[in-house]
Design a protein around this motif. Structure first.
Motif, PDB file in Angstrom:
ATOM      1  N   PHE A 280     -32.042  11.606 -72.970  1.00  0.00           N
ATOM      2  CA  PHE A 280     -32.241  12.897 -72.318  1.00  0.00           C
ATOM      3  C   PHE A 280     -31.201  13.893 -72.815  1.00  0.00           C
ATOM      4  O   PHE A 280     -30.081  13.522 -73.199  1.00  0.00           O
ATOM      5  CB  PHE A 280     -32.096  12.776 -70.798  1.00  0.00           C
ATOM      6  N   SER A 281     -31.520  15.174 -72.770  1.00  0.00           N
ATOM      7  CA  SER A 281     -30.536  16.225 -73.041  1.00  0.00           C
ATOM      8  C   SER A 281     -29.501  16.247 -71.923  1.00  0.00           C
ATOM      9  O   SER A 281     -29.690  15.645 -70.855  1.00  0.00           O
ATOM     10  CB  SER A 281     -31.233  17.581 -73.123  1.00  0.00           C
ATOM     11  N   LYS A 282     -28.394  16.952 -72.156  1.00  0.00           N
ATOM     12  CA  LYS A 282     -27.341  17.030 -71.146  1.00  0.00           C
ATOM     13  C   LYS A 282     -27.875  17.667 -69.868  1.00  0.00           C
ATOM     14  O   LYS A 282     -27.547  17.239 -68.756  1.00  0.00           O
ATOM     15  CB  LYS A 282     -26.160  17.839 -71.682  1.00  0.00           C
ATOM     16  N   GLY A 283     -28.705  18.701 -70.030  1.00  0.00           N
ATOM     17  CA  GLY A 283     -29.260  19.351 -68.845  1.00  0.00           C
ATOM     18  C   GLY A 283     -30.149  18.418 -68.054  1.00  0.00           C
ATOM     19  O   GLY A 283     -30.087  18.375 -66.823  1.00  0.00           O
ATOM     20  N   ALA A 284     -31.006  17.654 -68.739  1.00  0.00           N
ATOM     21  CA  ALA A 284     -31.897  16.711 -68.060  1.00  0.00           C
ATOM     22  C   ALA A 284     -31.102  15.591 -67.398  1.00  0.00           C
ATOM     23  O   ALA A 284     -31.451  15.128 -66.304  1.00  0.00           O
ATOM     24  CB  ALA A 284     -32.908  16.136 -69.045  1.00  0.00           C
ATOM     25  N   GLN A 285     -30.009  15.131 -68.031  1.00  0.00           N
ATOM     26  CA  GLN A 285     -29.158  14.111 -67.422  1.00  0.00           C
ATOM     27  C   GLN A 285     -28.502  14.648 -66.156  1.00  0.00           C
ATOM     28  O   GLN A 285     -28.411  13.945 -65.140  1.00  0.00           O
ATOM     29  CB  GLN A 285     -28.086  13.663 -68.416  1.00  0.00           C
ATOM     30  N   HIS A 286     -28.061  15.911 -66.213  1.00  0.00           N
ATOM     31  CA  HIS A 286     -27.416  16.520 -65.042  1.00  0.00           C
ATOM     32  C   HIS A 286     -28.387  16.593 -63.866  1.00  0.00           C
ATOM     33  O   HIS A 286     -28.033  16.249 -62.729  1.00  0.00           O
ATOM     34  CB  HIS A 286     -26.922  17.918 -65.394  1.00  0.00           C
ATOM     35  N   VAL A 287     -29.610  17.029 -64.130  1.00  0.00           N
ATOM     36  CA  VAL A 287     -30.602  17.131 -63.053  1.00  0.00           C
ATOM     37  C   VAL A 287     -30.908  15.757 -62.474  1.00  0.00           C
ATOM     38  O   VAL A 287     -30.947  15.583 -61.250  1.00  0.00           O
ATOM     39  CB  VAL A 287     -31.887  17.805 -63.573  1.00  0.00           C
ATOM     40  N   ALA A 288     -31.125  14.753 -63.336  1.00  0.00           N
ATOM     41  CA  ALA A 288     -31.438  13.405 -62.852  1.00  0.00           C
ATOM     42  C   ALA A 288     -30.296  12.839 -62.012  1.00  0.00           C
ATOM     43  O   ALA A 288     -30.518  12.241 -60.951  1.00  0.00           O
ATOM     44  CB  ALA A 288     -31.751  12.486 -64.031  1.00  0.00           C
ATOM     45  N   GLN A 289     -29.061  13.019 -62.487  1.00  0.00           N
ATOM     46  CA  GLN A 289     -27.908  12.507 -61.749  1.00  0.00           C
ATOM     47  C   GLN A 289     -27.816  13.141 -60.369  1.00  0.00           C
ATOM     48  O   GLN A 289     -27.565  12.468 -59.365  1.00  0.00           O
ATOM     49  CB  GLN A 289     -26.622  12.772 -62.538  1.00  0.00           C
ATOM     50  N   THR A 290     -28.061  14.434 -60.305  1.00  0.00           N
ATOM     51  CA  THR A 290     -27.961  15.149 -59.031  1.00  0.00           C
ATOM     52  C   THR A 290     -29.096  14.779 -58.086  1.00  0.00           C
ATOM     53  O   THR A 290     -28.874  14.535 -56.901  1.00  0.00           O
ATOM     54  CB  THR A 290     -27.969  16.667 -59.279  1.00  0.00           C
ATOM     55  N   VAL A 291     -30.307  14.723 -58.628  1.00  0.00           N
ATOM     56  CA  VAL A 291     -31.466  14.456 -57.784  1.00  0.00           C
ATOM     57  C   VAL A 291     -31.426  13.042 -57.206  1.00  0.00           C
ATOM     58  O   VAL A 291     -31.731  12.834 -56.023  1.00  0.00           O
ATOM     59  CB  VAL A 291     -32.764  14.674 -58.583  1.00  0.00           C
ATOM     60  N   THR A 373     -28.352  23.462 -69.435  1.00  0.00           N
ATOM     61  CA  THR A 373     -27.724  23.307 -68.117  1.00  0.00           C
ATOM     62  C   THR A 373     -28.657  22.669 -67.102  1.00  0.00           C
ATOM     63  O   THR A 373     -28.218  22.294 -66.009  1.00  0.00           O
ATOM     64  CB  THR A 373     -27.300  24.678 -67.558  1.00  0.00           C
ATOM     65  N   GLY A 374     -29.948  22.571 -67.423  1.00  0.00           N
ATOM     66  CA  GLY A 374     -30.916  22.101 -66.442  1.00  0.00           C
ATOM     67  C   GLY A 374     -31.461  23.216 -65.583  1.00  0.00           C
ATOM     68  O   GLY A 374     -32.333  22.988 -64.742  1.00  0.00           O
ATOM     69  N   HIS A 375     -30.967  24.433 -65.783  1.00  0.00           N
ATOM     70  CA  HIS A 375     -31.469  25.582 -65.040  1.00  0.00           C
ATOM     71  C   HIS A 375     -32.730  26.125 -65.721  1.00  0.00           C
ATOM     72  O   HIS A 375     -32.956  25.894 -66.907  1.00  0.00           O
ATOM     73  CB  HIS A 375     -30.417  26.681 -64.976  1.00  0.00           C
ATOM     74  N   ASP A 396     -31.666  27.159 -60.220  1.00  0.00           N
ATOM     75  CA  ASP A 396     -30.875  25.933 -60.352  1.00  0.00           C
ATOM     76  C   ASP A 396     -31.501  24.909 -59.406  1.00  0.00           C
ATOM     77  O   ASP A 396     -31.447  25.079 -58.186  1.00  0.00           O
ATOM     78  CB  ASP A 396     -29.417  26.187 -59.975  1.00  0.00           C
ATOM     79  N   PRO A 397     -32.141  23.851 -59.939  1.00  0.00           N
ATOM     80  CA  PRO A 397     -32.859  22.917 -59.064  1.00  0.00           C
ATOM     81  C   PRO A 397     -31.955  22.018 -58.239  1.00  0.00           C
ATOM     82  O   PRO A 397     -32.451  21.316 -57.347  1.00  0.00           O
ATOM     83  CB  PRO A 397     -33.684  22.088 -60.055  1.00  0.00           C
ATOM     84  N   ALA A 398     -30.657  22.041 -58.522  1.00  0.00           N
ATOM     85  CA  ALA A 398     -29.725  21.183 -57.775  1.00  0.00           C
ATOM     86  C   ALA A 398     -28.389  21.909 -57.678  1.00  0.00           C
ATOM     87  O   ALA A 398     -27.396  21.514 -58.298  1.00  0.00           O
ATOM     88  CB  ALA A 398     -29.576  19.829 -58.460  1.00  0.00           C
ATOM     89  N   ILE A 399     -28.350  22.977 -56.902  1.00  0.00           N
ATOM     90  CA  ILE A 399     -27.177  23.828 -56.839  1.00  0.00           C
ATOM     91  C   ILE A 399     -25.963  23.058 -56.316  1.00  0.00           C
ATOM     92  O   ILE A 399     -26.048  22.335 -55.314  1.00  0.00           O
ATOM     93  CB  ILE A 399     -27.466  25.073 -55.951  1.00  0.00           C
ATOM     94  N   PHE A 400     -24.846  23.176 -57.011  1.00  0.00           N
ATOM     95  CA  PHE A 400     -23.584  22.519 -56.658  1.00  0.00           C
ATOM     96  C   PHE A 400     -23.756  21.002 -56.496  1.00  0.00           C
ATOM     97  O   PHE A 400     -23.056  20.375 -55.693  1.00  0.00           O
ATOM     98  CB  PHE A 400     -22.999  23.108 -55.375  1.00  0.00           C
ATOM     99  N   GLY A 401     -24.702  20.424 -57.233  1.00  0.00           N
ATOM    100  CA  GLY A 401     -24.902  18.980 -57.155  1.00  0.00           C
ATOM    101  C   GLY A 401     -25.528  18.516 -55.859  1.00  0.00           C
ATOM    102  O   GLY A 401     -25.431  17.333 -55.513  1.00  0.00           O
ATOM    103  N   THR A 402     -26.186  19.410 -55.117  1.00  0.00           N
ATOM    104  CA  THR A 402     -26.814  19.046 -53.848  1.00  0.00           C
ATOM    105  C   THR A 402     -28.321  18.886 -54.021  1.00  0.00           C
ATOM    106  O   THR A 402     -28.862  19.092 -55.105  1.00  0.00           O
ATOM    107  CB  THR A 402     -26.548  20.125 -52.786  1.00  0.00           C
ATOM    108  N   ARG A 403     -29.013  18.559 -52.939  1.00  0.00           N
ATOM    109  CA  ARG A 403     -30.462  18.409 -52.954  1.00  0.00           C
ATOM    110  C   ARG A 403     -31.169  19.752 -52.766  1.00  0.00           C
ATOM    111  O   ARG A 403     -32.383  19.803 -52.622  1.00  0.00           O
ATOM    112  CB  ARG A 403     -30.892  17.438 -51.848  1.00  0.00           C
ATOM    113  N   ASN A 404     -30.422  20.832 -52.761  1.00  0.00           N
ATOM    114  CA  ASN A 404     -30.994  22.160 -52.559  1.00  0.00           C
ATOM    115  C   ASN A 404     -31.226  22.852 -53.902  1.00  0.00           C
ATOM    116  O   ASN A 404     -30.498  22.618 -54.873  1.00  0.00           O
ATOM    117  CB  ASN A 404     -30.061  23.019 -51.704  1.00  0.00           C
TER     118      ASN A 404
END
Length: 663
Positions: A280-291, A373-375, A396-404
Motif C-alpha cells: 500500500f502507499s503511505k496514505g493508504a497505510q495511514h488510513v488502514a492503521q487509523t480505521v 496523505t490519505g486525504h 480527512d477520513p480519519a482526523i487526528f487518528g480517530t474514527r471521525n
C-alpha cells in the motif's frame, strides 16, 4: 404470441457480412433475424473464416438449439458444405408456447405457490417478464424438479413431482403442461435441544432457535440455523466455535422432528496486532492503521471488523481491500490487511436532464490520496439551466487518528428561478462518524454570503436582498435498506436540526422516514413521510426567499411542478414558500420486464405558517402514474401527477423527469 405471422420467404437467405458465406433454407421470416444472430455470433466465437465440416456441424447444432429454445420442439437443421460456403437447411415444424399449467394432487393454494417454479428456468433464461413463454420440454422438466425441491423445503420430505405430461392444443398452438404431485407427510421442527458449552451465549442462541420451532422441517434449514449460531458465537468473540447438529428424522415415527445442537465455544480471541501490507502507499497505510486501530485489544467481532472494512472502502483510496484474521497464539489474533491502492486521480465528465434543473453538464476531478496523505481533494464545476456551481472539497477520513471524518467545502454558486437570481459564496465544515453499518451521525458548521436580485418580486416577497449567515447543526441517519440506490426492502430515516444567525436568526428542524417492502417477486410498496419546520420570531417577509420551505415537485407532491405549491407573488409568476411543509408519499410499483417498472402513487402535503413541525392544515394531493428504468446509478423516473382538487390558477397536473427515488 410466438406464432409466425409472416409468410416463409420464397427462396434461400444469405446471412449478411460473414465469412465463410452461409446460406439458410426453410427459415420463416419471423426467425430470420434470430437465425442471422446465431450464425454471426458462432462465427465470431470460433474465429473460423474457412468453410469446413466441423464448422458447419457446429452452426447447425447451435441453430437447432436456438429453435428449440424458442418453442419449436420438432425443429431440425441439416448442413452441407458447398465449395467455399455452407448451406443450412431448416425444418422448423410447429411452434408452441406454454399453455395451461396444472399441478395435480395438491390444493389450489399450494398449487398457486408452486406454479412459478415450473416455468422458472424459462423465465430466468429469457430475463424478461413475458406473458407468453415458448414451450421447451427440458426446461419444464427442470421446473418440475424445482417444484419437488420447493415441497421438500416446505417440509414435505417424501414429496414426488412427476415428469410433466404435455398435451398439445393444435388450435391455439399451445402446449398444456401437467405435473402430478404426491405429497406425503409434512414434517415440522419440534423440540430443538441446545447442549455443550453455552455459558454466556445460551440466551441469545435460544432466541434464534425459537424462531425455527414449529416451522417446516428440512435439513437445509437446520444447517442454516447451525451456521447462524456459529456467526452469533463469533460476534461474541469466539473465533473458532464448533457446532454440530443432529435430528431424529427417519429414526422415530411422527411429524415433529427433534433436533439437537452441540456447542463448543473454544477460546475468546482478541486482536493483538494489525499487519498492514507494505504494498500500500503511505496514505493508504495511514488510513488502514487509523480505521482498524479501535480493534486492538478488543474481542474478535466479525460485525465490528466488517464495519471497519466498510469505513476504509468508503474513502475510495483502495482498489481492493482484504482483511484476514490470523491466529498467532492462544487467544491472540493478528489482522492481515492487504490489497491494492485505487487509481488516485480520476476525472469525470457528466451530463443529464431533470425537469426542475433542466439540462446540466459538469466535470469533476478527484484525488483520493492527496500528497500521499490519505486525504481526498476534489474540484467540481457544473452548469445547468438554473445556474453555475463551483466546489472545492477536502476530506480527512480519519482526523487526528480517530474514527471521525472531517470534510470541508468551499462553494460558489449562482441560482436563478423565475423572478429572482441569487449568488452565494459558502464555506462548510462537517465532522461525521459511522457508529454501525446502518447508523451515521454528523455535526456541521459554516458561513455563507448571499446576494439576490429580482425584477418581478416586491421587496417583501423577496426578503433581504443581501445577507450573511453562520450556522451550526447536527444530523442523525439510519439506513436499513437492502440497496441505497434501488431499494426494495428495508427502511431509512433521518433527524436534523440547524441553527442560523446573522441578519436573521432561525432554527430549522427536518425529519424524514421511508419504508420499502416487496409484496411479490415483481410487486413492491413504498411509503415515505417528511417534515421541515423553521422556527423564528421574524415575519416570513424578513426571511430570504431562498431559505424558505417549498413544496411540490418530483420528490414531494407530484401534482405540482417544483416549488409551485402554495402562495405566489402578486404577478403570479414566482412561488413564495413558507415556514413549514409536510409530505406523505405512497407508491406501488410493478416490474414489467427486467429493470423496467410501472408505478402508481398517491402524494399528500402541506405548506404553511409553521405553527408546529407536523401541520396537516390545507392538505393538497397528487395521484398519478410513473415509469422507472433502473440504472446502476439509480432509477430514471418519469412521473405524471394529477391534481384532484385543482384551484384557480393551478395546473391540472405536472410531469417530472428525474433520477433517483422520490423518497
Amino acid at each position: 404470441m410466438l406464432t409466425p405471422i409472416w409468410a416463409e420467404p420464397d427462396g434461400p437467405h444469405q446471412v449478411p457480412k460473414v465469412t465463410p458465406e452461409v446460406t439458410l433454407h426453410g427459415v420463416s421470416n419471423a426467425m430470420l433475424p434470430i437465425a442471422d444472430q446465431v450464425v454471426i455470433k458462432q462465427l465470431k466465437l470460433s474465429g473460423d473464416t474457412t468453410a469446413s465440416g466441423p464448422l458447419a456441424d457446429d452452426l447447425a447444432f447451435f441453430l437447432e438449439s436456438r429453435y428449440r429454445q424458442d418453442g419449436y420442439p420438432e425443429a431440425h437443421v441439416e448442413w452441407q458444405q458447398e465449395g467455399e460456403g455452407i448451406i443450412l437447411t431448416v425444418s422448423e415444424g410447429p411452434i408452441y408456447e406454454v399453455g395451461k399449467l396444472t399441478i395435480a394432487g395438491v390444493d389450489e393454494a399450494l398449487a398457486a405457490t408452486l406454479l412459478p417454479y415450473l416455468t422458472s428456468p424459462t423465465k430466468e433464461r429469457r430475463a424478461r417478464g413475458d406473458k407468453h413463454l415458448p414451450y421447451v420440454a427440458e426446461e419444464l422438466k427442470s421446473g418440475a424438479g424445482m417444484v419437488e425441491r420447493k415441497l421438500h423445503a416446505e417440509g414435505y420430505l417424501h414429496a414426488i413431482a412427476s415428469e410433466p405430461t404435455f398435451t398439445p392444443n393444435v388450435e391455439e398452438k399451445t402446449m398444456e403442461v401437467t405435473v402430478q404431485v404426491t405429497l406425503g407427510q409434512k414434517y415440522i421442527f419440534g423440540e430443538i435441544i441446545l447442549t455443550g458449552d453455552t455459558e454466556g451465549v445460551a440466551e441469545a442462541l435460544r432466541e434464534r432457535i425459537a424462531l425455527l420451532q414449529g416451522q417446516s422441517f428440512n435439513e437445509v434449514s437446520l444447517e442454516s440455523l447451525r451456521k447462524d449460531l456459529v456467526t452469533d458465537c463469533q460476534a461474541r468473540g469466539y473465533f473458532a466455535p464448533t457446532i454440530t447438529s443432529e435430528s431424529n428424522f427417519g429414526k422415530q415415527p411422527g411429524h415433529e422432528i427433534t433436533a439437537s445442537l452441540n456447542v463448543q465455544l473454544g477460546e475468546v480471541y482478541r486482536v493483538r496486532d494489525i499487519n498492514i501490507s507494505e504494498e500500500f502507499s503511505k496514505g493508504a497505510q495511514h488510513v488502514a492503521q487509523t480505521v482498524f486501530h479501535p480493534a486492538l485489544d478488543e474481542r474478535y467481532s466479525p460485525i465490528s471488523l466488517d464495519l471497519y472494512t466498510r469505513r476504509a472502502l468508503e474513502t475510495g483510496i483502495y482498489g481492493r481491500l482484504d482483511m484476514t484474521p490470523r491466529v498467532t497464539g492462544p487467544g491472540d489474533l493478528t489482522l492481515d490487511i492487504a490489497g491494492t491502492d485505487a487509481k488516485p486521480i480520476t476525472w469525470s465528465l457528466y451530463g443529464g436532464y431533470q425537469t426542475f434543473a433542466g439540462l446540466s453538464v459538469g466535470t469533476e476531478v478527484t484525488n483520493v490520496n492527496f500528497l500521499d496523505t490519505g486525504h481526498t481533494a476534489s474540484l467540481k464545476a457544473e452548469w445547468s439551466f438554473r445556474g453555475l456551481e463551483g466546489r472545492l472539497g477536502w476530506k480527512d477520513p480519519a482526523i487526528f487518528g480517530t474514527r471521525n471524518a472531517l470534510a470541508m467545502d468551499l462553494l460558489v454558486e449562482t441560482f436563478e428561478f423565475k423572478a429572482y437570481l441569487r449568488k452565494t459564496a459558502a464555506l462548510r465544515a462537517s465532522l461525521s462518524r459511522r457508529f454501525s453499518r446502518a447508523t451515521t451521525a454528523e455535526i456541521f458548521t459554516g458561513v455563507n454570503v448571499n446576494a439576490s436580485t429580482s425584477d418581478g418580486l416586491l421587496p417583501a416577497e423577496l426578503g433581504p436582498d443581501f445577507y450573511t449567515l453562520a450556522n451550526v447543526g447536527a444530523r442523525l441517519n439510519f439506513d436499513y435498506r437492502d440497496n441505497p440506490l434501488i431499494p426494495h426492502k428495508g427502511w431509512q430515516g433521518s433527524l436534523g436540526v440547524e441553527a442560523n444567525t446573522g441578519e436573521i436568526s432561525y432554527t430549522k428542524f427536518d425529519l424524514m422516514s421511508a419504508f420499502y417492502q416487496p409484496i411479490t417477486e415483481h410487486l413492491r410498496v413504498a411509503i415515505g413521510a417528511r417534515a421541515s419546520y423553521i422556527q423564528t420570531s421574524s415575519d416570513i417577509t424578513e426571511l430570504p426567499i431562498d431559505l424558505r420551505n417549498f413544496n411540490g415537485g418530483g420528490t414531494s407532491v407530484r401534482s405540482f411542478k417544483d416549488r409551485e405549491m402554495g402562495a405566489h407573488s402578486i404577478l403570479g409568476a414566482n412561488p413564495l414558500g413558507d415556514f413549514a411543509f409536510t409530505v406523505i408519499n405512497a407508491e406501488l410499483s410493478y416490474e414489467i420486464i427486467s429493470n423496467l417498472e410501472l408505478a402508481g402513487f398517491v402524494d399528500a402535503g402541506t405548506l404553511g405558517d409553521g405553527k408546529s413541525l407536523f401541520s396537516f392544515d390545507d392538505m393538497r394531493y397528487g395521484v398519478g402514474l410513473g415509469v422507472r428504468y433502473n440504472l446502476p446509478i439509480g432509477p430514471l423516473r418519469v412521473d405524471y401527477g394529477y391534481n384532484p382538487d385543482q384551484r384557480e390558477g393551478e395546473a391540472r397536473g405536472a410531469i417530472h423527469v428525474t433520477f433517483g427515488f422520490a423518497f
